[in-house]
Write a protein that holds these residues in place. Structure first.
Motif, PDB file in Angstrom:
ATOM      1  N   LEU A 140       5.161 -34.609  31.607  1.00 16.86           N
ATOM      2  CA  LEU A 140       5.262 -33.588  30.564  1.00 16.86           C
ATOM      3  C   LEU A 140       5.587 -34.154  29.186  1.00 16.86           C
ATOM      4  O   LEU A 140       5.240 -33.544  28.176  1.00 16.86           O
ATOM      5  CB  LEU A 140       6.325 -32.550  30.954  1.00 16.86           C
ATOM      6  N   ILE A 141       6.265 -35.307  29.129  1.00 16.17           N
ATOM      7  CA  ILE A 141       6.690 -35.850  27.841  1.00 16.17           C
ATOM      8  C   ILE A 141       6.140 -37.252  27.593  1.00 16.17           C
ATOM      9  O   ILE A 141       5.504 -37.508  26.574  1.00 16.17           O
ATOM     10  CB  ILE A 141       8.235 -35.865  27.736  1.00 16.17           C
ATOM     11  N   VAL A 142       6.381 -38.153  28.519  1.00 19.71           N
ATOM     12  CA  VAL A 142       6.057 -39.569  28.277  1.00 19.71           C
ATOM     13  C   VAL A 142       4.552 -39.804  28.189  1.00 19.71           C
ATOM     14  O   VAL A 142       4.090 -40.508  27.281  1.00 19.71           O
ATOM     15  CB  VAL A 142       6.689 -40.457  29.367  1.00 19.71           C
ATOM     16  N   MET A 143       3.778 -39.220  29.079  1.00 23.94           N
ATOM     17  CA  MET A 143       2.333 -39.452  29.065  1.00 23.94           C
ATOM     18  C   MET A 143       1.661 -38.889  27.809  1.00 23.94           C
ATOM     19  O   MET A 143       0.886 -39.597  27.163  1.00 23.94           O
ATOM     20  CB  MET A 143       1.673 -38.895  30.325  1.00 23.94           C
ATOM     21  N   PRO A 144       1.932 -37.633  27.402  1.00 24.47           N
ATOM     22  CA  PRO A 144       1.323 -37.155  26.152  1.00 24.47           C
ATOM     23  C   PRO A 144       1.799 -37.936  24.926  1.00 24.47           C
ATOM     24  O   PRO A 144       1.021 -38.204  24.005  1.00 24.47           O
ATOM     25  CB  PRO A 144       1.752 -35.691  26.054  1.00 24.47           C
ATOM     26  N   ALA A 145       3.067 -38.351  24.924  1.00 25.50           N
ATOM     27  CA  ALA A 145       3.586 -39.118  23.785  1.00 25.50           C
ATOM     28  C   ALA A 145       2.921 -40.490  23.702  1.00 25.50           C
ATOM     29  O   ALA A 145       2.556 -40.946  22.610  1.00 25.50           O
ATOM     30  CB  ALA A 145       5.100 -39.273  23.891  1.00 25.50           C
ATOM     31  N   SER A 146       2.731 -41.136  24.843  1.00 33.83           N
ATOM     32  CA  SER A 146       2.081 -42.446  24.815  1.00 33.83           C
ATOM     33  C   SER A 146       0.597 -42.326  24.466  1.00 33.83           C
ATOM     34  O   SER A 146       0.049 -43.190  23.782  1.00 33.83           O
ATOM     35  CB  SER A 146       2.270 -43.174  26.145  1.00 33.83           C
ATOM     36  N   ALA A 147      -0.050 -41.257  24.898  1.00 32.46           N
ATOM     37  CA  ALA A 147      -1.451 -41.039  24.523  1.00 32.46           C
ATOM     38  C   ALA A 147      -1.578 -40.788  23.026  1.00 32.46           C
ATOM     39  O   ALA A 147      -2.491 -41.294  22.376  1.00 32.46           O
ATOM     40  CB  ALA A 147      -2.026 -39.861  25.304  1.00 32.46           C
ATOM     41  N   LEU A 148      -0.658 -40.029  22.461  1.00 30.26           N
ATOM     42  CA  LEU A 148      -0.665 -39.779  21.020  1.00 30.26           C
ATOM     43  C   LEU A 148      -0.412 -41.066  20.247  1.00 30.26           C
ATOM     44  O   LEU A 148      -1.077 -41.356  19.255  1.00 30.26           O
ATOM     45  CB  LEU A 148       0.389 -38.728  20.663  1.00 30.26           C
ATOM     46  N   TRP A 149       0.527 -41.869  20.721  1.00 29.43           N
ATOM     47  CA  TRP A 149       0.808 -43.151  20.073  1.00 29.43           C
ATOM     48  C   TRP A 149      -0.424 -44.053  20.102  1.00 29.43           C
ATOM     49  O   TRP A 149      -0.788 -44.650  19.090  1.00 29.43           O
ATOM     50  CB  TRP A 149       1.990 -43.827  20.770  1.00 29.43           C
ATOM     51  N   ALA A 150      -1.072 -44.145  21.275  1.00 28.73           N
ATOM     52  CA  ALA A 150      -2.254 -44.997  21.406  1.00 28.73           C
ATOM     53  C   ALA A 150      -3.397 -44.494  20.534  1.00 28.73           C
ATOM     54  O   ALA A 150      -4.103 -45.290  19.900  1.00 28.73           O
ATOM     55  CB  ALA A 150      -2.696 -45.050  22.864  1.00 28.73           C
ATOM     56  N   LEU A 151      -3.583 -43.190  20.469  1.00 23.34           N
ATOM     57  CA  LEU A 151      -4.637 -42.623  19.622  1.00 23.34           C
ATOM     58  C   LEU A 151      -4.393 -42.953  18.156  1.00 23.34           C
ATOM     59  O   LEU A 151      -5.320 -43.321  17.436  1.00 23.34           O
ATOM     60  CB  LEU A 151      -4.714 -41.109  19.824  1.00 23.34           C
ATOM     61  N   ARG A 152      -3.164 -42.855  17.718  1.00 22.99           N
ATOM     62  CA  ARG A 152      -2.846 -43.189  16.324  1.00 22.99           C
ATOM     63  C   ARG A 152      -3.071 -44.668  16.030  1.00 22.99           C
ATOM     64  O   ARG A 152      -3.546 -45.034  14.968  1.00 22.99           O
ATOM     65  CB  ARG A 152      -1.414 -42.801  16.001  1.00 22.99           C
ATOM     66  N   ARG A 153      -2.722 -45.535  16.985  1.00 28.28           N
ATOM     67  CA  ARG A 153      -2.946 -46.973  16.789  1.00 28.28           C
ATOM     68  C   ARG A 153      -4.433 -47.284  16.685  1.00 28.28           C
ATOM     69  O   ARG A 153      -4.856 -48.039  15.813  1.00 28.28           O
ATOM     70  CB  ARG A 153      -2.331 -47.767  17.941  1.00 28.28           C
ATOM     71  N   VAL A 154      -5.232 -46.711  17.571  1.00 27.87           N
ATOM     72  CA  VAL A 154      -6.675 -46.958  17.547  1.00 27.87           C
ATOM     73  C   VAL A 154      -7.286 -46.382  16.277  1.00 27.87           C
ATOM     74  O   VAL A 154      -8.106 -47.029  15.631  1.00 27.87           O
ATOM     75  CB  VAL A 154      -7.340 -46.359  18.816  1.00 27.87           C
ATOM     76  N   HIS A 155      -6.873 -45.193  15.906  1.00 27.75           N
ATOM     77  CA  HIS A 155      -7.400 -44.561  14.695  1.00 27.75           C
ATOM     78  C   HIS A 155      -7.030 -45.376  13.456  1.00 27.75           C
ATOM     79  O   HIS A 155      -7.841 -45.539  12.546  1.00 27.75           O
ATOM     80  CB  HIS A 155      -6.877 -43.136  14.581  1.00 27.75           C
TER      81      HIS A 155
END
Length: 65
Positions: free
Chosen positions: A43-58
């Motif tokens: 509920l928290i860690v997976m969406p947060a890590s996906a958001l972090w990774a998306l921002r890094r790639v972007h």
């Protein structure tokens, strides 16, 4: 991925993360271990890590242009 798609995906991830945090804070059952795993992780860690990774790639794509 087009920048508009990453923006929409980031918005969706922020919404999922917000609901996940609210669920863990407000619902005691959301803080337990279930057959699918530890719920705060999903509920928290997976969406947060996906958001972090998306921002890094972007950020890398924006810098490369």
């Amino acid at each position: 991925m087009h920048p508009a798609q990453t923006t929409r995906l980031a918005s969706l991830l922020r919404i999922v993360l917000t609901f996940g945090v609210l669920a863990v804070v407000l619902l005691p059952a959301a803080r337990t271990n279930t057959p699918v795993g530890f719920l705060p992780l999903w509920l928290i860690v997976m969406p947060a890590s996906a958001l972090w990774a998306l921002r890094r790639v972007h950020a890398r794509w924006a810098h490369a242009r």
